[in-house]
Scaffold this active site. Structure first.
Site, PDB file in Angstrom:
ATOM      1  N   ASP A  65       0.826  -1.055   0.018  1.00 46.12           N
ATOM      2  CA  ASP A  65      -0.288   0.038   0.173  1.00 46.12           C
ATOM      3  C   ASP A  65       0.805   1.289   0.052  1.00 46.12           C
ATOM      4  O   ASP A  65       0.327   2.353   0.085  1.00 46.12           O
ATOM      5  CB  ASP A  65      -1.016  -0.041   1.152  1.00 46.12           C
ATOM      6  N   HIS A 108      -5.071   3.159   3.892  1.00 46.39           N
ATOM      7  CA  HIS A 108      -4.759   1.714   4.273  1.00 46.39           C
ATOM      8  C   HIS A 108      -3.265   1.561   4.823  1.00 46.39           C
ATOM      9  O   HIS A 108      -2.840   1.120   5.694  1.00 46.39           O
ATOM     10  CB  HIS A 108      -4.755   0.583   2.851  1.00 46.39           C
ATOM     11  N   TYR A 116      -1.636   0.737   8.670  1.00 50.87           N
ATOM     12  CA  TYR A 116      -1.004  -0.414   9.146  1.00 50.87           C
ATOM     13  C   TYR A 116       0.283   0.413  10.393  1.00 50.87           C
ATOM     14  O   TYR A 116       0.596  -0.204  11.324  1.00 50.87           O
ATOM     15  CB  TYR A 116      -0.115  -0.942   8.217  1.00 50.87           C
ATOM     16  N   GLU A 142      -4.001  -6.421  -5.644  1.00 51.24           N
ATOM     17  CA  GLU A 142      -5.045  -6.260  -4.960  1.00 51.24           C
ATOM     18  C   GLU A 142      -5.839  -7.428  -4.700  1.00 51.24           C
ATOM     19  O   GLU A 142      -6.490  -7.298  -3.479  1.00 51.24           O
ATOM     20  CB  GLU A 142      -6.013  -5.099  -5.623  1.00 51.24           C
ATOM     21  N   GLU A 173     -10.370  -3.254  -1.186  1.00 45.14           N
ATOM     22  CA  GLU A 173      -9.522  -3.816  -2.210  1.00 45.14           C
ATOM     23  C   GLU A 173     -10.513  -4.675  -3.214  1.00 45.14           C
ATOM     24  O   GLU A 173     -10.199  -4.556  -4.423  1.00 45.14           O
ATOM     25  CB  GLU A 173      -8.552  -4.817  -1.451  1.00 45.14           C
ATOM     26  N   HIS A 192     -11.512  -2.011  -5.595  1.00 45.92           N
ATOM     27  CA  HIS A 192     -10.623  -1.576  -6.329  1.00 45.92           C
ATOM     28  C   HIS A 192     -10.324  -2.983  -7.564  1.00 45.92           C
ATOM     29  O   HIS A 192     -10.094  -2.457  -8.693  1.00 45.92           O
ATOM     30  CB  HIS A 192      -9.117  -1.355  -5.610  1.00 45.92           C
TER      31      HIS A 192
END
Length: 348
Positions: A87, A120, A124, A184, A218, A221
């Protein structure tokens, strides 16, 4: 065929773009006057997915993390680091692809998707900083430069990205978009499975909720990318005559799956409740599913259904739906779309 960079504004051209690439377009986006109506539906779903990591309270996970085994904590750090790499690259890729597009409605969807990938990536960092010491965070985020398994796994994707931007050809663009579906739709999923496995054992539930949100994004996407690929193929029959797209795609997927299996066996080698053979089949299942989205026959027989059925409690496998989540605190369907003219409080 070279792909030209469209002008930001060309008043002599129509507002509705004549094609996705190398088309005539004024640069004025009127959502009631676009070439492909399905892009507007994708746009609305992307908008309905707005969220930020700050919405999720990590206090309970900070306590849970201390109770994880050392193997679980190592996998947690490794996988967070890996996901952050993916990401970090993807928002830049999506933003740069817009430089190829003459259809402003598709450009808008790519811009929103890029913004979501930035969230995203931040998620993390937010998760790891909530549970781990700074020095261990730094080690996790160095994985792309220090772990050859991660580097080789990512290289087959990034090389195709770089080729597209260097050559600006139709074929290289199509290859890069196909590689993006792998990133993805496959590369995230062994990592997601790890966090869902913790959640089904009542561990790190807030982290799993964050992952579930990311997972839903995701899926959307991947759906967007598959639609663009199919439309590009439809619009450009001449350059497709000399390009064995199906052969290229199947070979690329096979290579990507091999790398993903190697990584998964490394990252999940000491994790209870996740069988590595089952994980291998799950990766192959994900490959088949992504191929079907771009009208290519499966390459792995006997994997039409998800072999890791327990994951279904956390997934929305309908890529075209996009919004529905499963709340694994209450095990009921939930949507996090905002109220709009298309729904009301009773629909949420």
């Amino acid at each position: 065929m070279l792909v030209n960079k469209p002008k930001l504004f060309e008043p002599a051209n129509p507002n509705k773009s004549t094609s996705i690439i190398n088309g005539l377009s004024s640069g004025i986006l009127n959502w009631d006057d676009i070439k492909y109506k399905q892009i507007y539906e994708i746009y609305k779903k992307l908008l309905g997915k707005f969220w930020t990591p700050f919405e999720i309270n990590m206090a309970k996970d900070a306590k849970d993390y201390k109770l994880l085994t050392e193997n679980e904590r190592e996998a947690f750090r490794n996988i967070i680091g890996l996901l952050s790499i993916l990401d970090s690259v993807q928002p830049k890729f999506l933003a740069l692809v817009t430089d190829f597009l003459s259809d402003d409605s598709i450009t808008a969807c790519f811009i929103i998707s890029a913004q979501q990938e930035v969230v995203h990536n931040h998620s993390y960092s937010y998760v790891l900083s909530s549970v781990e010491q700074k020095n261990m965070q730094d080690i996790a985020f160095q994985a792309a430069r220090t772990n050859p398994l991660v580097y080789e796994r990512n290289k087959i994707i990034t090389d195709l990205y770089e080729e597209a931007f260097a050559t600006r050809t139709f074929e290289s663009l199509l290859k890069a978009l196909t590689a993006s579906i792998i990133l993805e739709g496959i590369n995230f999923y062994s990592g997601f499975a790890f966090f869902y496995n913790l959640a089904r054992n009542q561990k790190m539930m807030a982290t799993a909720t964050m992952i579930q949100y990311i997972n839903g994004d995701e899926l959307s996407h991947t759906h967007l990318m598959s639609q663009v690929i199919k439309l590009l193929i439809l619009e450009n029959p001449e350059p497709m005559k000399d390009f064995d797209y199906e052969g290229f795609t199947k070979n690329l997927f096979k290579e990507a799956v091999e790398h993903e299996i190697i990584w998964s066996k490394y990252a999940l080698r000491n994790i209870e409740d996740i069988t590595l053979d089952e994980m291998t089949d799950y990766i192959k299942y994900r490959a088949n599913k992504c191929l079907s989205m771009i009208n290519i026959e499966p390459i792995y027989e006997g994997l039409e259904k998800n072999p890791m059925t327990w994951i279904n409690a956390y997934l929305n496998e309908g890529e075209t739906k996009g919004l529905t989540k499963t709340d694994f605190f209450e095990q009921k369907s939930r949507e996090y779309a905002k109220i709009s003219e298309d729904n009301g409080f009773d629909d949420l």
